[in-house]
Design an enzyme around this catalytic site. Structure first.
Site, PDB file in Angstrom:
ATOM      1  N   ASP A 121       6.447 -90.586  41.718  1.00 53.27           N
ATOM      2  CA  ASP A 121       6.796 -90.580  43.137  1.00 53.27           C
ATOM      3  C   ASP A 121       6.284 -91.854  43.821  1.00 53.27           C
ATOM      4  OD1 ASP A 121       7.808 -88.811  45.381  1.00 53.27           O
ATOM      5  OD2 ASP A 121       5.800 -89.212  46.141  1.00 53.27           O
ATOM      6  N   GLU A 133      -0.249 -92.844  23.444  1.00 51.60           N
ATOM      7  CA  GLU A 133      -1.134 -92.035  22.587  1.00 51.60           C
ATOM      8  C   GLU A 133      -0.353 -90.884  21.953  1.00 51.60           C
ATOM      9  OE1 GLU A 133      -4.208 -90.628  25.216  1.00 51.60           O
ATOM     10  OE2 GLU A 133      -5.014 -92.650  25.520  1.00 51.60           O
TER      11      GLU A 133
HETATM   12  C1  NOJ Z   1       9.652 -89.333  47.541  1.00 53.71           C
HETATM   13  C2  NOJ Z   1      10.057 -87.911  47.311  1.00 53.71           C
HETATM   14  O1  NOJ Z   1      11.257 -87.892  46.590  1.00 53.71           O
HETATM   15  C3  NOJ Z   1      10.184 -87.284  48.667  1.00 53.71           C
HETATM   16  O2  NOJ Z   1      10.750 -86.012  48.607  1.00 53.71           O
HETATM   17  C4  NOJ Z   1       8.820 -87.237  49.288  1.00 53.71           C
HETATM   18  O3  NOJ Z   1       8.937 -86.758  50.614  1.00 53.71           O
HETATM   19  C5  NOJ Z   1       8.170 -88.619  49.327  1.00 53.71           C
HETATM   20  N1  NOJ Z   1       8.334 -89.348  48.103  1.00 53.71           N
HETATM   21  C6  NOJ Z   1       6.695 -88.504  49.590  1.00 53.71           C
HETATM   22  O4  NOJ Z   1       6.047 -87.935  48.485  1.00 53.71           O
END
Ligand code: NOJ
Length: 568
Positions: A223, A278
């Site tokens: 993310d 790993e």
């Molecule tokens: C990207 C994620 O796909 C989204 O849903 C989220 O709100 C933001 N990152 C923050 O984590």
């Protein structure tokens, strides 16, 4: 256009051990709270997913990407994580996770876990400890705390804005009850940014990667992979200096932005790669990195995460020339980085593509996400939506995507032709975007409404209780039960295309062919297999050959408008 890595070189070995399994995988994204609810509490859960493994197997996907399933207060749909090494009790237990993972693997499906390293939730024990500890303490050093400006520190340390709207800083109350420092949060205030210059944070995430890898997770979706490292040198730049042309933070293409896409971020991923390697096969990763195209390859490097999302098709209009340019450029980029390309039209953050393509603007522009604004559709009036055209184009675009070399990412419900739900009452909305923008942006709830499995009944077979986001009556039409076994349904179309894709893909080569029309794209893949996509409204003549699958009905030897076909 070619890439030397071929799947054929791996044939004969155990497919589960194939280190290149991800290169041309079809990856199905499950947003767990909205997929299938086994206990009737209105929230989807892990047992619900396990029960649907036969459905996933029939669909013909290679992997599941599971959006966050960690303990969370759901301030941002689970992207506010309370504990990185546990399962949300609302979704199940670690034992349920193991059972789900085993069932997926037994069905030949890999499992990709979403990992959220940029921020924890404000309920994470680290953040709670930071709040209870004094300024300058080691506990505060795990996050980004700063004194405010102004006589009494009442002005935020900078004018930076959160992606969800409003300031990117929140003031705390010190343990002695006085107004205190501010902490940085690029997203919601419940998502404090972690301090990645802390060795402790880095080590703890390595532990988390091993924790899930040991439990059989095959890969990770990372993310906001481009946000982790920050330059907080004083004085902090102002948003006006950062964004003089108003192009959005990601307009920076030189690593000079204080928190997006800094060069140092890759040092983190070099360490992650060592952990991935790993394992046998090595764990994979795909970066969610909204960066300038020229800098994407760094995330996809084999010494780093190995693959990065490109959201280019997702942001493009339904237009042949635009698609062709994007495909050509991304295949070249992937070859250069040694990764394979990624393709995606829909996910939990954007308006479903069957809806985008039915809007007068004709595609993805209004769902664009670079500056935090406008990546979410601000409520298109229903009368402007052409549902049939949207679905027709979405199917055509998907069939084209499934013919491309690289990984294809699908979002739950698109295999049903599901449309965005616009009619969610304000009181039932959940997305922080909606609240932080005071309703100007309606947010992402419309693509997160629980799936319809049955044509009727409580929550259309999602579970035994009312779904956590309301499902409209028209969901019945898109239910799995309404499409299963029905010739021409979107579900049967996806099943056929995914099955064929597995059989047909042998290498990662693609050759453009002359289509004879600016509205038509035509290309071949090794094995005598070719794709013709008609982006125009007028029918065109189909080249000779056996039609393997088409995104809509054909008209004799003609390929109707807004339709794609595969031929051999
Ligand atoms: C990207 C994620 O796909 C989204 O849903 C989220 O709100 C933001 N990152 C923050 O984590």
């Amino acid at each position: 256009m070619s890439n030397t890595a071929t799947l054929a070189t791996l044939s004969g070995s155990d497919p589960a051990a194939d280190p290149n399994w991800w290169r041309q995988a079809s990856v199905y994204q499950i947003y767990p709270r909205s997929f299938s609810d086994s206990n009737g509490d209105g929230l989807g859960d892990l047992k619900g997913i396990t029960a649907k493994v036969p459905y996933l197997k029939d669909l013909g996907i290679d992997a599941v990407w599971l959006s966050p399933f960690y303990p969370s207060a759901l301030a941002d749909g689970g992207y506010d994580v309370d504990d990185y090494r546990d399962v949300d009790p609302k979704l199940g237990t670690l034992a349920d996770f193991d059972a789900m993972s085993a069932a997926l693997h037994a069905a030949g499906i890999k499992l990709i876990a979403d990992i959220v390293p940029n921020h924890s939730s404000n309920r994470h024990e680290w953040f709670q400890e930071a709040l209870a500890s004094p300024r300058g303490s080691a506990a505060r050093e795990r996050y980004i705390f700063r004194d405010g400006k102004g006589e009494n520190g009442e002005i935020p340390p900078s004018d930076w804005e959160s992606v969800f709207g409003g300031p990117a800083w929140e003031r705390i109350t010190e343990p002695d009850g006085t107004p205190g420092q501010w902490y940085m949060h690029i997203f919601a205030k419940e998502q404090p940014d972690l301090n990645w210059s802390s060795r402790e944070i880095r080590d703890d995430f390595l532990k988390t990667l091993r924790f899930w890898s040991d439990r059989g997770v095959d890969g990770f979706r990372v993310d906001v992979a481009h946000a982790l490292t920050k330059d907080l040198t004083e004085p902090l730049l102002s948003k006006v200096e950062l964004n003089p042309a108003g192009t959005g933070a990601d307009g920076h293409d030189d690593g000079s932005h204080p928190f997006w896409d800094r060069d140092e971020v890759h040092e983190i991923y070099v360490e992650w790669r060592e952990v991935f390697n790993e394992y046998n096969p090595p764990r994979t990763a795909v970066a969610e990195a909204w960066v300038h195209a020229s800098r994407r390859a760094r995330y996809a490097s084999p010494q780093g995460l190995g693959q990065a999302f490109n959201f280019d098709l997702l942001q493009a209009d339904f237009n042949a020339e635009e698609f062709r340019e994007i495909i050509t450029r991304n295949l070249a980029e992937a070859t250069e980085s040694g990764a394979s390309s990624t393709w995606v039209f829909s996910n939990h953050d954007v308006v479903r593509h069957a809806t985008r393509y039915g809007l007068p603007q004709g595609g993805g522009r209004h769902a664009k996400g670079q500056d935090g604004k406008g990546w979410l559709l601000a409520g298109a009036p229903a009368e402007e939506l052409d549902v049939e055209l949207g679905l027709r184009r979405a199917r055509a675009a998907t069939l084209l995507m499934l013919a491309l070399p690289g990984s294809a990412y699908l979002y739950q419900g698109e295999e049903l032709g599901l449309q965005e739900v616009a009619e969610i009452p304000d009181a039932q909305r959940q997305d922080p975007t909606f609240f932080r923008n005071k309703g100007v942006e309606i947010g992402r709830d419309g693509c997160r409404v629980p799936l319809p499995w049955q044509t009727e009944g409580t929550s259309f077979g999602f579970g035994d209780g009312a779904a956590h986001l309301p499902q409209p009556a028209w969901f019945s039409r898109y239910a799995v039960a309404a499409e299963d076994g029905v010739e021409g349904s979107t579900l049967e179309f996806y099943r056929r295309a995914l099955k064929l894709r597995r059989e047909l893909q042998t290498s990662e080569e693609l050759d453009w062919l002359d289509s004879g029309s600016a509205d038509v794209l035509r290309f071949s893949r090794p094995g005598g297999w070719q794709t013709v996509a008609n982006f125009g409204d007028e029918p065109v003549e189909l080249p000779a050959g056996e039609v393997l699958v088409s995104s809509g009905p054909l008209d004799g030897g003609l390929l109707p408008g807004n339709t794609t076909a595969w031929l051999r």
